[in-house]
Scaffold this motif. Structure first.
Motif, PDB file in Angstrom:
ATOM      1  N   THR A 364      22.171 -25.147  31.494  1.00  0.00           N
ATOM      2  CA  THR A 364      20.748 -25.312  31.258  1.00  0.00           C
ATOM      3  C   THR A 364      19.867 -26.200  32.325  1.00  0.00           C
ATOM      4  O   THR A 364      19.025 -26.045  32.757  1.00  0.00           O
ATOM      5  N   TYR A 365      20.862 -27.125  32.597  1.00  0.00           N
ATOM      6  CA  TYR A 365      20.209 -28.183  33.533  1.00  0.00           C
ATOM      7  C   TYR A 365      20.171 -27.189  35.055  1.00  0.00           C
ATOM      8  O   TYR A 365      18.964 -27.551  35.785  1.00  0.00           O
ATOM      9  N   SER A 368      17.258 -24.967  34.926  1.00  0.00           N
ATOM     10  CA  SER A 368      15.690 -25.525  34.745  1.00  0.00           C
ATOM     11  C   SER A 368      14.835 -25.786  35.855  1.00  0.00           C
ATOM     12  O   SER A 368      15.304 -25.631  37.231  1.00  0.00           O
ATOM     13  N   ALA A 369      13.633 -25.538  35.939  1.00  0.00           N
ATOM     14  CA  ALA A 369      12.636 -25.674  36.830  1.00  0.00           C
ATOM     15  C   ALA A 369      12.807 -26.633  37.771  1.00  0.00           C
ATOM     16  O   ALA A 369      12.981 -27.729  37.305  1.00  0.00           O
ATOM     17  N   GLY A 370      12.751 -26.303  39.192  1.00  0.00           N
ATOM     18  CA  GLY A 370      12.938 -27.303  40.372  1.00  0.00           C
ATOM     19  C   GLY A 370      14.443 -27.351  40.495  1.00  0.00           C
ATOM     20  O   GLY A 370      14.654 -28.065  41.675  1.00  0.00           O
ATOM     21  N   TYR A 372      16.884 -24.815  40.341  1.00  0.00           N
ATOM     22  CA  TYR A 372      17.432 -23.428  40.422  1.00  0.00           C
ATOM     23  C   TYR A 372      18.103 -23.277  42.198  1.00  0.00           C
ATOM     24  O   TYR A 372      19.273 -23.033  42.189  1.00  0.00           O
ATOM     25  N   ASP A 373      17.218 -23.728  43.018  1.00  0.00           N
ATOM     26  CA  ASP A 373      17.516 -23.311  44.272  1.00  0.00           C
ATOM     27  C   ASP A 373      18.610 -24.314  44.586  1.00  0.00           C
ATOM     28  O   ASP A 373      19.698 -23.996  45.655  1.00  0.00           O
TER      29      ASP A 373
END
Lengths: 492, 95
Positions: A364-365, A368-370, A372-373
């Protein structure tokens, strides 16, 4: 009756066709073995006696009519990750303790169609997450070579059951080593095919880009018989690959002189137990005696970087896959939810074990937005680097050989408090899943009474060669015929 | 990388997982250790590397757009913790 437990599928199949005993008698024989030994081993969650006897009866009719194939009437066990129509499919979890699968997995349907007789469903780490089988809602499985030790995981029930000869063969699934590591720790032959070789339809998903179904058998010849039935594309699994399926039995006896074996120097490091190194080196010498040549290779990212990439990719995919376990359509639902959010959180919180929750949270972490990369995308890039390392290695070798595990079976509770140490039990197997390659673990000796596994890795879709090499090795050795003593007497 | 307890509470909420408050510090420690392990990714040179989604780089297969599966609603709803009149029942969402 005679000692069917020590027979292979090939041997039992011949006896059935020669009418030495019937499929029903054979099924009853193995059901008795399960009844007497499973109390100790806890390798099987559900025994399907009624269905087994019906399938055996059907097999006997085929045998009487002379309409047989190599698996007709052969009893086997399925890992409880495979959906079985009308039969509980728990995946080792409280979440699915009440889940009666409404359909058969393709693997189950194909083996049933080939005449095999399902005896039951084997214990496993919850949702295939674990390397010791201690992470099961149904309690730990014990290693038949030493019941104070783990059988490995996550297909620990299948490996222990085959080692104790509660069935001549079992299915398993391998996401990071879950067939090969328990096969090594229990002294059986464990084959993980190329990603996409065998359909994943109906196999409860853990990490969809890594999961692959395979076999636990006593020898490579039986693995070939199973794979002959299991392999092939499936329109219900869009990641299965439409690649020709050879007759894996046809090439088992091929001469291996001229075989080029690569030995990754990274596999023989300070973490490897000395007695394992000795036995694995002896096994490689045995292959050289049959005319194989050996060359040192390097796979610089096969260990730490692979484990890191694996825990990002597998956890991300698991957090996505397990989101379907929400207490709405099937599975566990908490008592008296105060609202919908409470129902989701408590159903999942109460039904998942700590290990599963940990992995869902990692995933999940990282998704999560920000982030992923920084995590998932980076891990997918490292994954390609690892696959490229293998591709380069296979430009001038045919198979890679090394140890399956850094140590033999460890004691129960030895690693349960330390997830990182547990994760490192799969240090030699994980890279193979990331690259999608086939791998096999075969018994190659013992250390203080505990089995050791030789790990062979093949190029994409080169299962036939892996099975050929394994079979040739098993012609010269009898490690795979060793049966743990306390189980040996049987009850027949 | 080190997570704190508040990060872990937030992740658990996003993941729809109830975690006992007493267990939070343990998860914080364990997850932090996993992310320390994950930092090994930085030791690999990944410049100009294309991410890998499928080991054989296969692409999604297409098929003709026709109905192939039959409706088995009743069979599937038998598995539900609560279902009635063809509907899955959950706690009230709107007052």
């Amino acid at each position: 009756m005679t000692e069917q437990y020590s027979e292979t599928i090939a041997g039992l199949s011949k006896d059935l066709r020669d009418k030495k005993y019937s499929a029903v008698e054979l099924t009853q024989y193995f059901l008795r073995r399960i009844a007497s030994s499973n109390k100790i081993l806890n390798a099987i969650i559900t025994t399907t006696q009624e269905q087994a006897l019906a399938a055996a009866n059907e097999a006997d009719q085929h045998i009487a009519a002379g309409d047989t194939n190599p698996l007709t009437g052969i009893p086997l066990l399925h890992k409880d990750i495979f959906c079985t129509d009308g039969i509980r499919t728990s995946c080792g979890s409280r979440m699915l303790d009440n889940f009666i699968a409404p359909y058969d997995a393709t693997v189950v349907a194909k083996l049933h169609g080939a005449g095999a007789v399902m005896l039951g469903k084997t214990n496993m780490d919850e949702f295939a997450m674990g390397s010791s089988n201690e992470n099961s809602y149904y309690g730990p499985v014990r290693n038949p070579w030493d019941i104070e030790r783990v059988p490995g995981g996550s297909s620990g029930g299948s490996a222990a059951a085959v080692a104790a000869r509660l069935a001549p063969a079992a299915t398993g699934s391998d996401t990071g080593g879950s067939i090969r590591q328990p096969a090594a720790l229990c002294g059986v032959t464990g084959l993980k095919p190329t990603y996409g070789r065998v359909s994943r339809y109906g196999m409860v998903a853990f990490a969809s880009s890594l999961d692959q179904a395979g076999t636990l058998t006593t020898d490579a010849r039986d693995a070939a018989l199973m794979l002959n039935v299991m392999a092939g594309p499936d329109h219900r699994d869009s990641t299965s690959i439409d690649h020709p399926v050879p007759d894996y039995s046809a090439t088992l006896d091929d001469d291996i002189s001229g075989l080029r074996i690569g030995i990754p120097k990274e596999s023989f490091d300070e973490e490897l137990d000395d007695s394992i190194a000795t036995q694995v080196n002896a096994a490689i010498k045995q292959l050289e005696a049959r005319g194989a040549s050996v060359k040192e290779i390097t796979l610089p990212n096969m260990k730490k970087a692979a484990v890191a990439a694996y825990y990002v990719v597998a956890s991300a995919e698991c957090s996505s896959n397990l989101s379907r376990m929400d207490g709405v359509r099937f599975g566990y639902r908490c008592e008296h939810p105060k609202d919908l959010a409470d129902m989701y959180a408590r159903s999942r919180g109460e039904a998942f074990s700590r290990e599963v929750k940990r992995r869902i949270m990692i995933g999940t972490y990282t998704l999560s937005a920000g982030f992923y990369d920084a995590y998932y995308l980076k891990a997918q890039k490292v994954r390609r680097v690892i696959a490229e390392d293998f591709r380069r290695a296979f430009s001038d070798i045919d198979v890679i050989a090394g140890p399956t595990t850094p140590e033999t079976a460890f004691k129960l509770k030895d690693k349960t408090d330390d997830p990182i140490r547990m994760y490192l039990s799969d240090i030699y197997t994980i890279a193979v899943n990331l690259a999608g390659l086939p791998g096999i673990s075969i018994p190659c000796g013992f250390s203080q009474g505990l089995p050791i596994g030789l790990h062979l890795i093949g190029n994409m879709f080169d299962e036939a060669r892996l099975l050929n090499v394994a079979h040739q090795y098993q012609q010269d050795t009898d490690w795979h015929r060793q049966i743990p003593e306390q189980i040996q007497p049987g009850d027949s | 990388m080190v997570l704190n307890d508040e990060d872990v509470r937030n992740i658990a909420r996003l993941a729809r997982l109830q975690i006992d408050e007493a267990d939070i510090p343990l998860y914080t420690t364990e997850l932090s250790r996993v992310f320390d392990l994950v930092e090994q990714l930085d030791e690999v040179n990944i410049r100009d590397i294309i991410p890998m989604a499928h080991p054989a780089d296969a692409v999604q297969r297409l098929r003709t757009d026709e109905v192939t599966e039959q409706n088995q609603r009743e069979k599937f709803q038998k598995l539900a913790p609560m279902a009635e009149s063809g509907l899955y029942l959950v706690p009230k969402v709107i007052e």
